[in-house]
Design a protein around this motif. Structure first.
Motif, PDB file in Angstrom:
ATOM      1  N   THR A 117     -16.159 -48.214  50.465  1.00 28.58           N
ATOM      2  CA  THR A 117     -15.046 -48.447  51.372  1.00 28.58           C
ATOM      3  C   THR A 117     -15.041 -47.378  52.458  1.00 28.58           C
ATOM      4  OG1 THR A 117     -13.764 -49.441  49.580  1.00 28.58           O
ATOM      5  CG2 THR A 117     -12.548 -48.721  51.527  1.00 28.58           C
ATOM      6  N   GLN A 118     -14.994 -47.809  53.706  1.00 30.43           N
ATOM      7  CA  GLN A 118     -15.074 -46.898  54.842  1.00 30.43           C
ATOM      8  C   GLN A 118     -13.706 -46.290  55.168  1.00 30.43           C
ATOM      9  OE1 GLN A 118     -18.362 -46.600  56.606  1.00 30.43           O
ATOM     10  NE2 GLN A 118     -18.682 -47.368  54.524  1.00 30.43           N
ATOM     11  N   SER A 119     -13.717 -45.240  55.965  1.00 33.77           N
ATOM     12  CA  SER A 119     -12.460 -44.622  56.414  1.00 33.77           C
ATOM     13  C   SER A 119     -11.733 -45.560  57.374  1.00 33.77           C
ATOM     14  CB  SER A 119     -12.752 -43.299  57.125  1.00 33.77           C
ATOM     15  OG  SER A 119     -13.372 -42.379  56.259  1.00 33.77           O
ATOM     16  N   LYS A 120     -10.428 -45.525  57.317  1.00 31.22           N
ATOM     17  CA  LYS A 120      -9.624 -46.303  58.259  1.00 31.22           C
ATOM     18  C   LYS A 120      -9.748 -45.688  59.652  1.00 31.22           C
ATOM     19  CE  LYS A 120      -6.459 -47.454  54.483  1.00 31.22           C
ATOM     20  NZ  LYS A 120      -6.961 -48.808  54.250  1.00 31.22           N
ATOM     21  N   LEU A 121      -9.426 -46.479  60.672  1.00 27.75           N
ATOM     22  CA  LEU A 121      -9.673 -46.066  62.046  1.00 27.75           C
ATOM     23  C   LEU A 121      -8.407 -45.606  62.742  1.00 27.75           C
ATOM     24  CD1 LEU A 121     -12.057 -48.951  63.183  1.00 27.75           C
ATOM     25  CD2 LEU A 121     -12.663 -46.744  62.174  1.00 27.75           C
ATOM     26  N   THR A 122      -8.580 -44.782  63.762  1.00 30.72           N
ATOM     27  CA  THR A 122      -7.504 -44.363  64.661  1.00 30.72           C
ATOM     28  C   THR A 122      -7.880 -44.775  66.074  1.00 30.72           C
ATOM     29  OG1 THR A 122      -6.863 -42.475  63.285  1.00 30.72           O
ATOM     30  CG2 THR A 122      -6.251 -42.391  65.619  1.00 30.72           C
ATOM     31  N   PHE A 123      -6.948 -45.405  66.762  1.00 30.01           N
ATOM     32  CA  PHE A 123      -7.149 -45.816  68.151  1.00 30.01           C
ATOM     33  C   PHE A 123      -6.086 -45.148  69.013  1.00 30.01           C
ATOM     34  CE2 PHE A 123      -8.900 -49.322  65.697  1.00 30.01           C
ATOM     35  CZ  PHE A 123     -10.058 -49.642  66.376  1.00 30.01           C
ATOM     36  N   ASN A 124      -6.507 -44.334  69.943  1.00 27.75           N
ATOM     37  CA  ASN A 124      -5.601 -43.831  70.964  1.00 27.75           C
ATOM     38  C   ASN A 124      -5.519 -44.829  72.116  1.00 27.75           C
ATOM     39  OD1 ASN A 124      -5.086 -41.314  69.616  1.00 27.75           O
ATOM     40  ND2 ASN A 124      -7.128 -40.639  70.248  1.00 27.75           N
ATOM     41  N   ALA A 125      -4.572 -44.613  73.029  1.00 26.31           N
ATOM     42  CA  ALA A 125      -4.436 -45.519  74.167  1.00 26.31           C
ATOM     43  C   ALA A 125      -5.764 -45.629  74.903  1.00 26.31           C
ATOM     44  CB  ALA A 125      -3.341 -45.022  75.100  1.00 26.31           C
ATOM     45  N   GLY A 126      -6.164 -46.861  75.209  1.00 23.87           N
ATOM     46  CA  GLY A 126      -7.426 -47.060  75.908  1.00 23.87           C
ATOM     47  C   GLY A 126      -8.001 -48.435  75.637  1.00 23.87           C
ATOM     48  N   THR A 127      -9.199 -48.678  76.140  1.00 23.21           N
ATOM     49  CA  THR A 127      -9.892 -49.954  76.007  1.00 23.21           C
ATOM     50  C   THR A 127     -11.146 -49.761  75.168  1.00 23.21           C
ATOM     51  OG1 THR A 127      -9.069 -50.737  78.151  1.00 23.21           O
ATOM     52  CG2 THR A 127     -11.027 -51.824  77.269  1.00 23.21           C
ATOM     53  N   TYR A 128     -11.297 -50.596  74.171  1.00 23.78           N
ATOM     54  CA  TYR A 128     -12.409 -50.498  73.231  1.00 23.78           C
ATOM     55  C   TYR A 128     -13.216 -51.797  73.286  1.00 23.78           C
ATOM     56  CZ  TYR A 128      -9.658 -46.599  71.410  1.00 23.78           C
ATOM     57  OH  TYR A 128      -8.944 -45.437  71.294  1.00 23.78           O
ATOM     58  N   ALA A 129     -14.493 -51.686  73.603  1.00 20.32           N
ATOM     59  CA  ALA A 129     -15.371 -52.861  73.679  1.00 20.32           C
ATOM     60  C   ALA A 129     -15.724 -53.313  72.268  1.00 20.32           C
ATOM     61  CB  ALA A 129     -16.629 -52.535  74.462  1.00 20.32           C
ATOM     62  N   MET A 130     -15.419 -54.575  71.971  1.00 19.23           N
ATOM     63  CA  MET A 130     -15.740 -55.168  70.671  1.00 19.23           C
ATOM     64  C   MET A 130     -16.960 -56.074  70.868  1.00 19.23           C
ATOM     65  SD  MET A 130     -13.149 -53.764  69.178  1.00 19.23           S
ATOM     66  CE  MET A 130     -12.831 -54.543  67.613  1.00 19.23           C
ATOM     67  N   THR A 131     -18.076 -55.697  70.284  1.00 20.45           N
ATOM     68  CA  THR A 131     -19.318 -56.447  70.430  1.00 20.45           C
ATOM     69  C   THR A 131     -19.560 -57.260  69.168  1.00 20.45           C
ATOM     70  OG1 THR A 131     -20.258 -54.703  71.812  1.00 20.45           O
ATOM     71  CG2 THR A 131     -21.793 -56.303  70.862  1.00 20.45           C
ATOM     72  N   VAL A 132     -19.661 -58.570  69.330  1.00 23.02           N
ATOM     73  CA  VAL A 132     -19.905 -59.469  68.205  1.00 23.02           C
ATOM     74  C   VAL A 132     -21.371 -59.873  68.240  1.00 23.02           C
ATOM     75  CG1 VAL A 132     -19.285 -61.656  67.112  1.00 23.02           C
ATOM     76  CG2 VAL A 132     -17.529 -60.271  68.248  1.00 23.02           C
ATOM     77  N   GLY A 133     -22.142 -59.414  67.267  1.00 23.83           N
ATOM     78  CA  GLY A 133     -23.582 -59.647  67.262  1.00 23.83           C
ATOM     79  C   GLY A 133     -23.943 -61.113  67.140  1.00 23.83           C
TER      80      GLY A 133
END
Length: 335
Positions: free
Chosen positions: A146-162
């Motif tokens: 099980t991986q660590s949970k994520l933190t997102f600060n204000a901003g834009t994150y590119a989600m790439t779907v393979g």
């Protein structure tokens, strides 16, 4: 006077609206924990919420004002109580509004599956790699955790779907593409399926591709290696050439390695893993099945549960199911 020891009333009042009160028990004279009540949900961005507390002796604190920020955007959004899920089936941005930050964010990420090899005896494509941070959900059987949970600060994150790798005609399949969550998470595309040639091994990837079948003039190729923590190996060589059958092996899946081909069937793709992230339980990241050249019309290898395509007695195997990370099936003969 502090919070005292019991019956601390926390009041939430939106501008222009009525107060919603919650009574909690303080953990100390200066600390208490409270969940935002459902009556405050759904406020418009920019709305000011006034928060104050009243302790058990009737003393009320000054009001602290908090402004509502816009919820994050991107993908298919499912709201369920106080949980919000974003599902991405194609490349897009995940946007966290100015003034907001997100912590302890769970994820499941799966890459594109590999394409099956195409020949007399194509190997199945490996499943795309998979990772999750959701406690209690399955992880890849090859060293997954099980991986660590994520933190997102204000901003834009590119989600790439393979994307899934394409199947081939008389050649190796194509490797699947990686999927990414910004720069925070990467999962590896599935390995390509092998084909009948002097180097008929499956390709490495999230899960490895299955080896192609072999005969008296070609060496046995190995199954492609899966990435530790993301998937499993492709199936290794089955029987050598005989009078009727030339079996290819199955691609690896997130839950199991691919199976070697047999004298009466192509190898099955490895099984994937089951998650409930879209409102229903769904398998992801199954390996593609190998195929069998058989003068008697023998069986093709089944795709692994999780979108793996089956092997076929046609030029190209069955494609993996879209948006599952399943590998493609091996093909029989390209002409």
């Amino acid at each position: 006077t502090g919070f005292l020891s019991s019956s601390l009333v926390v009041s939430f009042t939106p501008s222009g609206g009525s107060a919603t009160n919650v009574t909690v028990t303080p953990s100390s004279d200066t600390a208490a924990t409270v969940a935002v009540p459902s009556g405050i949900y759904g406020q418009s961005s920019g709305t000011v919420i006034g928060v104050n507390v009243t302790n058990s002796d009737g003393t009320t604190s000054p009001t602290v004002n908090k402004s509502v920020v816009a919820a994050p955007t991107g993908g298919i959004i499912i709201n369920d109580g106080n949980e919000r899920t974003h599902i991405f089936k194609s490349n897009a941005n995940f946007v966290v509004s100015t003034g907001a930050s997100l912590s302890n964010v769970d994820f499941v990420a799966v890459a594109g599956g590999g394409g099956g090899g195409g020949s007399y005896r194509g190997g199945g494509g490996g499943a795309g790699g998979i990772k999750t941070s959701v406690t209690g959900q399955p992880t890849a059987s090859n060293g997954g955790s099980t991986q660590s949970k994520l933190t997102f600060n204000a901003g834009t994150y590119a989600m790439t779907v393979g994307l899934g790798g394409t199947g081939a005609l008389n050649y190796y399949g194509n490797k699947g593409s990686n999927s990414t969550i910004g720069s925070l998470v990467t999962v590896e595309g599935g390995g390509r399926g092998g084909y009948y040639t002097g180097a008929n091994q499956g390709g490495a990837g999230g899960s490895g591709g299955g080896s192609g079948g072999f005969g008296p003039t070609t060496p046995a190729g190995v199954g492609g290696a899966g990435t530790s923590g993301q998937g499993n190996n492709g199936g290794g060589p089955g029987p050598a050439y005989n009078a009727s059958s030339y079996p290819g092996s199955g691609g690896g899946g997130a839950g199991a390695a691919g199976s070697a081909g047999a004298t009466n069937a192509g190898g099955a793709g490895g099984v994937g893993l089951q998650y409930s992230i879209s409102g229903s339980a769904t398998y992801y990241a199954g390996g593609g099945g190998g195929t069998l050249q058989d003068a008697g019309g023998g069986d093709k290898g089944a795709g692994g549960n999780g979108g793996g395509g089956a092997g076929r007695d046609t030029a190209q195997g069955e494609a993996g199911t879209a948006n599952t990370g399943g590998g493609g099936g091996g093909g029989y003969y390209g002409s």
